[in-house]
Design a protein around this motif. Structure first.
Motif, PDB file in Angstrom:
ATOM      1  N   ARG A   1       0.850  -1.184   0.000  1.00  0.00           N
ATOM      2  CA  ARG A   1       0.000   0.000   0.000  1.00  0.00           C
ATOM      3  C   ARG A   1       0.884   1.232   0.000  1.00  0.00           C
ATOM      4  O   ARG A   1       1.818   1.332   0.807  1.00  0.00           O
ATOM      5  CB  ARG A   1      -0.910   0.019   1.224  1.00  0.00           C
ATOM      6  CG  ARG A   1      -1.941   1.136   1.218  1.00  0.00           C
ATOM      7  CD  ARG A   1      -2.989   0.879   2.276  1.00  0.00           C
ATOM      8  NE  ARG A   1      -4.080   1.823   2.192  1.00  0.00           N
ATOM      9  CZ  ARG A   1      -5.207   1.717   2.887  1.00  0.00           C
ATOM     10  NH1 ARG A   1      -5.373   0.688   3.699  1.00  0.00           N
ATOM     11  NH2 ARG A   1      -6.161   2.612   2.774  1.00  0.00           N
ATOM     12  N   ILE A   2       0.596   2.161  -0.903  1.00  0.00           N
ATOM     13  CA  ILE A   2       1.361   3.406  -0.997  1.00  0.00           C
ATOM     14  C   ILE A   2       0.626   4.483  -0.208  1.00  0.00           C
ATOM     15  O   ILE A   2      -0.531   4.794  -0.490  1.00  0.00           O
ATOM     16  CB  ILE A   2       1.534   3.844  -2.460  1.00  0.00           C
ATOM     17  CG1 ILE A   2       2.314   2.780  -3.234  1.00  0.00           C
ATOM     18  CG2 ILE A   2       2.237   5.193  -2.535  1.00  0.00           C
ATOM     19  CD1 ILE A   2       2.357   3.037  -4.731  1.00  0.00           C
ATOM     20  N   SER A   3       1.290   5.033   0.799  1.00  0.00           N
ATOM     21  CA  SER A   3       0.729   6.106   1.609  1.00  0.00           C
ATOM     22  C   SER A   3       1.526   7.381   1.369  1.00  0.00           C
ATOM     23  O   SER A   3       2.742   7.335   1.146  1.00  0.00           O
ATOM     24  CB  SER A   3       0.761   5.750   3.099  1.00  0.00           C
ATOM     25  OG  SER A   3      -0.028   4.607   3.351  1.00  0.00           O
ATOM     26  N   TYR A   4       0.850   8.507   1.421  1.00  0.00           N
ATOM     27  CA  TYR A   4       1.545   9.765   1.128  1.00  0.00           C
ATOM     28  C   TYR A   4       0.868  10.938   1.819  1.00  0.00           C
ATOM     29  O   TYR A   4      -0.298  10.884   2.219  1.00  0.00           O
ATOM     30  CB  TYR A   4       1.572  10.026  -0.385  1.00  0.00           C
ATOM     31  CG  TYR A   4       0.200  10.298  -0.984  1.00  0.00           C
ATOM     32  CD1 TYR A   4      -0.352  11.575  -0.937  1.00  0.00           C
ATOM     33  CD2 TYR A   4      -0.538   9.278  -1.568  1.00  0.00           C
ATOM     34  CE1 TYR A   4      -1.617  11.814  -1.457  1.00  0.00           C
ATOM     35  CE2 TYR A   4      -1.790   9.513  -2.094  1.00  0.00           C
ATOM     36  CZ  TYR A   4      -2.324  10.792  -2.037  1.00  0.00           C
ATOM     37  OH  TYR A   4      -3.575  11.034  -2.540  1.00  0.00           O
TER      38      TYR A   4
ATOM     39  N   LEU B   1      -2.693  21.002   1.256  1.00  0.00           N
ATOM     40  CA  LEU B   1      -2.143  19.739   1.745  1.00  0.00           C
ATOM     41  C   LEU B   1      -3.212  18.658   1.656  1.00  0.00           C
ATOM     42  O   LEU B   1      -4.347  18.855   2.083  1.00  0.00           O
ATOM     43  CB  LEU B   1      -1.655  19.854   3.186  1.00  0.00           C
ATOM     44  CG  LEU B   1      -0.991  18.561   3.700  1.00  0.00           C
ATOM     45  CD1 LEU B   1       0.297  18.879   4.454  1.00  0.00           C
ATOM     46  CD2 LEU B   1      -1.919  17.767   4.606  1.00  0.00           C
ATOM     47  N   THR B   2      -2.853  17.531   1.069  1.00  0.00           N
ATOM     48  CA  THR B   2      -3.725  16.363   1.022  1.00  0.00           C
ATOM     49  C   THR B   2      -2.898  15.134   1.390  1.00  0.00           C
ATOM     50  O   THR B   2      -1.667  15.147   1.297  1.00  0.00           O
ATOM     51  CB  THR B   2      -4.348  16.160  -0.376  1.00  0.00           C
ATOM     52  OG1 THR B   2      -3.289  16.075  -1.349  1.00  0.00           O
ATOM     53  CG2 THR B   2      -5.260  17.310  -0.741  1.00  0.00           C
ATOM     54  N   LYS B   3      -3.593  14.087   1.792  1.00  0.00           N
ATOM     55  CA  LYS B   3      -2.892  12.856   2.181  1.00  0.00           C
ATOM     56  C   LYS B   3      -3.768  11.661   1.861  1.00  0.00           C
ATOM     57  O   LYS B   3      -4.996  11.780   1.710  1.00  0.00           O
ATOM     58  CB  LYS B   3      -2.556  12.877   3.673  1.00  0.00           C
ATOM     59  CG  LYS B   3      -3.749  12.752   4.579  1.00  0.00           C
ATOM     60  CD  LYS B   3      -3.323  12.685   6.031  1.00  0.00           C
ATOM     61  CE  LYS B   3      -4.510  12.312   6.915  1.00  0.00           C
ATOM     62  NZ  LYS B   3      -4.976  10.924   6.682  1.00  0.00           N
ATOM     63  N   SER B   4      -3.142  10.512   1.771  1.00  0.00           N
ATOM     64  CA  SER B   4      -3.900   9.285   1.634  1.00  0.00           C
ATOM     65  C   SER B   4      -4.503   8.922   2.993  1.00  0.00           C
ATOM     66  O   SER B   4      -4.010   9.349   4.049  1.00  0.00           O
ATOM     67  CB  SER B   4      -3.006   8.150   1.136  1.00  0.00           C
ATOM     68  OG  SER B   4      -1.948   7.922   2.041  1.00  0.00           O
ATOM     69  N   ARG B   5      -5.546   8.137   2.970  1.00  0.00           N
ATOM     70  CA  ARG B   5      -6.285   7.852   4.201  1.00  0.00           C
ATOM     71  C   ARG B   5      -5.425   7.184   5.252  1.00  0.00           C
ATOM     72  O   ARG B   5      -5.548   7.453   6.459  1.00  0.00           O
ATOM     73  CB  ARG B   5      -7.491   6.975   3.868  1.00  0.00           C
ATOM     74  CG  ARG B   5      -8.367   6.636   5.070  1.00  0.00           C
ATOM     75  CD  ARG B   5      -9.613   5.884   4.638  1.00  0.00           C
ATOM     76  NE  ARG B   5     -10.421   6.694   3.734  1.00  0.00           N
ATOM     77  CZ  ARG B   5     -11.545   6.272   3.172  1.00  0.00           C
ATOM     78  NH1 ARG B   5     -11.977   5.043   3.400  1.00  0.00           N
ATOM     79  NH2 ARG B   5     -12.223   7.059   2.356  1.00  0.00           N
TER      80      ARG B   5
ATOM     81  N   ARG C   1       5.410   6.692   1.381  1.00  0.00           N
ATOM     82  CA  ARG C   1       5.822   5.583   2.251  1.00  0.00           C
ATOM     83  C   ARG C   1       5.205   4.283   1.738  1.00  0.00           C
ATOM     84  O   ARG C   1       4.040   4.259   1.324  1.00  0.00           O
ATOM     85  CB  ARG C   1       5.336   5.860   3.669  1.00  0.00           C
ATOM     86  CG  ARG C   1       5.823   4.898   4.741  1.00  0.00           C
ATOM     87  CD  ARG C   1       5.172   5.195   6.079  1.00  0.00           C
ATOM     88  NE  ARG C   1       3.765   4.806   6.089  1.00  0.00           N
ATOM     89  CZ  ARG C   1       2.800   5.507   6.677  1.00  0.00           C
ATOM     90  NH1 ARG C   1       3.072   6.646   7.290  1.00  0.00           N
ATOM     91  NH2 ARG C   1       1.556   5.078   6.646  1.00  0.00           N
ATOM     92  N   LEU C   2       5.975   3.205   1.773  1.00  0.00           N
ATOM     93  CA  LEU C   2       5.464   1.893   1.396  1.00  0.00           C
ATOM     94  C   LEU C   2       5.100   1.108   2.650  1.00  0.00           C
ATOM     95  O   LEU C   2       5.928   0.923   3.550  1.00  0.00           O
ATOM     96  CB  LEU C   2       6.513   1.108   0.604  1.00  0.00           C
ATOM     97  CG  LEU C   2       6.796   1.568  -0.828  1.00  0.00           C
ATOM     98  CD1 LEU C   2       7.801   0.630  -1.486  1.00  0.00           C
ATOM     99  CD2 LEU C   2       5.518   1.624  -1.647  1.00  0.00           C
ATOM    100  N   ASP C   3       3.826   0.668   2.730  1.00  0.00           N
ATOM    101  CA  ASP C   3       3.353  -0.165   3.829  1.00  0.00           C
ATOM    102  C   ASP C   3       2.957  -1.527   3.292  1.00  0.00           C
ATOM    103  O   ASP C   3       2.930  -1.762   2.074  1.00  0.00           O
ATOM    104  CB  ASP C   3       2.126   0.476   4.497  1.00  0.00           C
ATOM    105  CG  ASP C   3       2.443   1.808   5.146  1.00  0.00           C
ATOM    106  OD1 ASP C   3       3.541   1.931   5.726  1.00  0.00           O
ATOM    107  OD2 ASP C   3       1.593   2.717   5.092  1.00  0.00           O
TER     108      ASP C   3
END
Length: 467
Positions: free
Chosen positions: A223-226, A389-393, A245-247
């Motif tokens: 899962r790619i988080s950012y 600013l935005t981010k993945s959940r 970040r890779l999870d």
């Protein structure tokens, strides 16, 4: 001897307002309200009441009303992120951003601490060129040296022999405004969110191709988080800073497979960005523009605690937090508030480059085929319509959670949220915003005192850490 009314007439508006405030019967309580907002420059004024009852007995457990407040109103923060609109609230927003980004790097705020060991990069994606602009130079280097080159069709030279310091007002301005592709600039901004979505989709596709997985198989493994922030460059084009970040498949609670390294991720982000190709809606007046990321891309690994390579986590979090508060004081951002017509553009105290960009937004926004882009509504931000600013959940916590945590910490009234039989009736109404001239002066002083106290506390903490 002049009577009191005559003396007041001789005073300035601010002085009169200050005297009236200080001599008011509820001045002390008003000061408490202003201090509670952190000296907010444009507080929201509310009137109303909140009553909490026991659902079984009807007993009133708590009641609050603005009837006893100064002016029968309660002041709350405006929560504007822009330092040019409200410096106290922008500092608070920057602090929330720091903790939001940092939690996704080192853990905390419901994020496990071992995320600091995950593959992580700090990316910078830029916009493509829309035409040559003046650039800052160092050590006597010339801006754009050209020899024996014909002038453009507008009679301007394609070069600039001058040297420009970073503060030079010419930096970022087009060498020839007639040759600069303003429609492409505006349309690129309007599609920046889709460009980022295409990039993150490509990351999964290119990771799968590089590691021998199918696309669906990879998504069941990684899962790619950012978290990303948009920053306006001096040429008034947005570029994106992002922590990626890779999870594992279930997010920050699970590690990625062993093959998922920062080196693999760094290679893939370049190919994923280069492969992005979108097209603007076709317009008889403009044709169709191909939209892509710029050739300049920077990908740096992030350094975990104890490491020696890459960028430090706290430094990256502070860097991102700094940019979310930028407002119209920055010469490349635009205006803090939406515009209502062309007159707002011509009268704005902006560079000719920014006014032309806003004018292009307004003109293109009137074309029926481009109406879905809502360019006129976003002309004040030069067509860019995304959040700063935005981010993945799964990246980390949220602004809402941080604000709720702070509100719980600052709450003076009892909290009955966990009482199953408690019933709360809240009736509130907006009645205004801002300060009178004298009140604004006092609020600014309170905000300055609070900022100084925070700085003194920070210095004391740093000194204690060193000792």
């Amino acid at each position: 001897m002049l009577d009191r009314a005559a003396r007041l007439r001789q005073l300035s508006e601010v002085d009169q307002d200050l005297i009236n405030l200080v001599q008011g019967p509820r001045f002390g309580r008003w000061m408490e309200q202003v201090a509670a907002t952190g000296g907010c420059a444009h507080p929201i004024h509310l009137t109303g009441a909140t009553t909490t009852r026991d659902g079984g007995t009807g007993e009133i457990l708590h009641h609050y009303s603005t009837a006893g407040e100064p002016g029968e109103r309660l002041l709350i923060r405006c929560r504007n992120r822009r330092v040019t609109v409200c410096a106290p609230c922008s500092r608070l927003h920057a602090g929330d951003t720091f903790h939001l980004v940092r939690a996704g790097l080192v853990g905390g705020k419901s994020v496990p601490a071992d995320v600091r060991e995950r593959p992580r990069l700090f990316l910078t994606l830029t916009a493509p060129s829309f035409g040559p602009v003046h650039r800052a130079t160092e050590d006597g280097e010339r801006c754009r040296p050209r020899r024996h080159v014909d002038r453009c069709e507008h009679g301007r030279s394609p070069g600039c022999p001058a040297t420009h310091e970073a503060t030079d007002h010419l930096v970022g301005q087009p060498l020839c405004s007639g040759c600069y592709d303003y429609p492409a600039h505006v349309l690129w901004h309007a599609h920046a969110g889709r460009l980022w979505k295409a990039f993150t989709d490509n990351l999964y596709h290119h990771l799968a191709a590089r590691t021998g997985h199918t696309r669906s198989g990879l998504r069941r493994t990684v899962r790619i988080s950012y978290a990303k922030v948009a920053e306006y460059q001096r040429r008034a084009a947005v570029h994106v800073h992002a922590v990626v970040r890779l999870d594992g498949a279930d997010g920050p609670g699970t590690p990625p497979p062993a093959w998922a390294t920062a080196e693999v991720l760094a290679t893939v982000v370049r190919t994923a960005a280069a492969a992005v190709r979108l097209h603007s809606p076709y317009s008889p007046a403009l044709g169709e523009h191909e939209l892509r990321w710029g050739a300049q891309l920077d990908a740096r690994p992030l350094r975990a605690f104890g490491g020696h390579e890459g960028l430090a986590d706290d430094a990256v979090a502070a860097y991102v937090a700094k940019y979310v508060t930028k407002g119209a004081a920055d010469s490349s951002v635009g205006l803090d508030h939406p515009i209502t017509g062309p007159t707002d553009i011509t009268t704005a105290r902006l560079s000719a480059h920014l006014r032309t960009l806003m004018g292009a937004c307004w003109r293109l926004g009137g074309l029926p085929e481009l109406e879905p882009l809502r360019l006129r509504a976003w002309a004040h931000t030069l067509g860019y319509r995304g959040h700063i600013l935005t981010k993945s959940r799964a990246y980390s916590t949220t602004y809402g959670a941080l604000r709720s945590e702070r509100a719980d910490h600052e709450r003076s009234a009892p909290d009955y949220a966990d009482e199953p039989d408690a019933i709360t009736d809240a009736r509130w109404r907006y009645v205004g915003s801002g300060h009178t001239p004298g009140a604004a002066l006092i609020a600014a002083g309170i905000a300055e005192d609070l900022a100084q106290n925070r700085e003194i506390s920070r210095e004391e903490i740093n000194r204690s850490a060193v000792d």
